[in-house]
Design an enzyme around this catalytic site. Structure first.
Site, PDB file in Angstrom:
ATOM      1  N   LYS A  66       0.657  -1.205   0.089  1.00 32.31           N
ATOM      2  CA  LYS A  66      -0.030  -0.074  -0.007  1.00 32.31           C
ATOM      3  C   LYS A  66       0.724   1.220  -0.051  1.00 32.31           C
ATOM      4  O   LYS A  66       0.272   2.297  -0.554  1.00 32.31           O
ATOM      5  CB  LYS A  66      -0.867   0.092   1.295  1.00 32.31           C
ATOM      6  CG  LYS A  66      -2.054  -0.976   1.100  1.00 32.31           C
ATOM      7  CD  LYS A  66      -3.153  -0.917   2.102  1.00 32.31           C
ATOM      8  CE  LYS A  66      -4.019  -2.048   1.944  1.00 32.31           C
ATOM      9  NZ  LYS A  66      -5.133  -2.021   3.005  1.00 32.31           N
ATOM     10  N   ASP A 102     -10.161   2.448   2.142  1.00 29.54           N
ATOM     11  CA  ASP A 102     -10.321   1.562   3.522  1.00 29.54           C
ATOM     12  C   ASP A 102     -11.057   2.236   4.466  1.00 29.54           C
ATOM     13  O   ASP A 102     -11.948   1.597   5.136  1.00 29.54           O
ATOM     14  CB  ASP A 102      -8.916   1.164   4.005  1.00 29.54           C
ATOM     15  CG  ASP A 102      -8.250   0.117   3.195  1.00 29.54           C
ATOM     16  OD1 ASP A 102      -8.973  -0.675   2.686  1.00 29.54           O
ATOM     17  OD2 ASP A 102      -7.058   0.058   3.105  1.00 29.54           O
TER      18      ASP A 102
END
Ligand code: ATR
Length: 272
Positions: A66, A102
């Site tokens: 990420k 997220d």
């Protein structure tokens, strides 16, 4: 030719994202295929570039990439910038658009699926790694009355709070003694190792919701502790997984799938 998407990670074999996006595509009548893409740990960029060369339109990014995806992007959304991490990439010509879905996934699961009110309530977030950082800005936007971050290594929590201009308080687990919270979110990796963050007793206010961002591990030590402490509602991270996927789907396709039937089906197979 259907449009090509994938989830890139290492490991990635366990990922439920292909299942979720296939269900979203069926539901919305979108012609796409969604693969799993295993990248060697030192070859995220090469693997992503090869995927683009094959005509890939977008990627979901999972551990441990990420941060690399954040640096790979050429255009970042506001929330990706705040998270300093990216879990969704969209390729348009030379441009690499990047988002972090997220936090919105967590907030949507809390608010829409679990009926949790965040605004005006007291929130406790556990952990100061990438998983915690990714959800702070969307949680702050819900305007909680109090937002406390606790971490085993207090310096990390302090630094993280400072990078959000002190809009949340940071401290140790021991310093939580005497505090009461309406929502406690476990964003540590403790559950992965079957461990419990060292929470003092009494942190769950009456009616509190305990949320573990981990899923597929059954009742984690954190959720078992929360149950014993009288938390009113316990939730794992499966809903967040489906909701972040829906946000990614919207980022790519401009359409919002209905998450409820997909989450319900996943829960049935998860519990089976
Ligand atoms: P991620 O990107 O998943 O957040 P990370 O950056 O390695 O992964 O962060 C892991 C987080 O879980 C950290 O906040 C870590 O605490 P430290 O900063 O003190 O290392 C936390 N963590 C891991 N195991 C833990 C445990 N047994 N108890 C409490 N916190 C734990």
């Amino acid at each position: 030719m259907p449009d090509l998407y994938a989830v890139i990670g290492n490991p990635v074999a366990h990922s439920k994202s292909p299942l979720i996006h296939a269900a979203f595509a069926r539901q919305t009548g979108q012609d796409l295929v969604y693969e799993r893409l295993l990248a060697p740990k030192d070859a995220f960029v090469a693997t992503a570039n090869a995927f683009r060369a094959r005509g890939g339109r977008g990627l979901n990014v999972t551990l441990p990439f990420k941060g690399e995806a954040f640096r790979y992007a050429t255009r970042l959304s506001e929330r990706a910038r705040a998270a300093q991490a990216v879990n969704a990439l969209k390729f348009e010509g030379e441009v690499i658009f990047a988002d972090n879905t997220d936090g919105a996934g967590l907030v949507n699961d809390l608010v829409r699926n679990l009926g949790c009110v965040i605004s005006g309530r007291r929130i406790l977030l556990l952990g100061a790694g990438g998983a915690a950082r990714g959800v702070i800005e969307p949680l702050l936007q819900q305007q909680p009355a109090q937002f406390v971050l606790a971490n085993r290594t207090p310096d990390r929590a302090q630094r993280l709070a400072q990078s959000f201009a002190g809009r949340l308080e940071a401290g140790t687990y021991a310093a939580l003694a005497g505090g009461r919270f309406d929502l406690v979110v476990n964003a540590t990796s403790a559950s992965l190792a079957g461990e419990l963050p060292p929470l003092p007793p009494g942190v769950f206010a009456p009616g509190a919701l305990a949320y573990d961002m981990m899923y597929g591990k059954g009742e984690t030590p954190f959720l078992a502790f929360a149950r014993g402490e009288g938390a009113a509602l316990l939730a794992d991270g499966l809903g967040m997984l489906v909701e972040q996927a829906a946000e990614s789907f919207f980022f790519w396709r401009g359409l919002r799938p209905d998450t409820a039937p997909v989450l319900q089906r996943l829960r049935q197979t998860n519990d089976a």
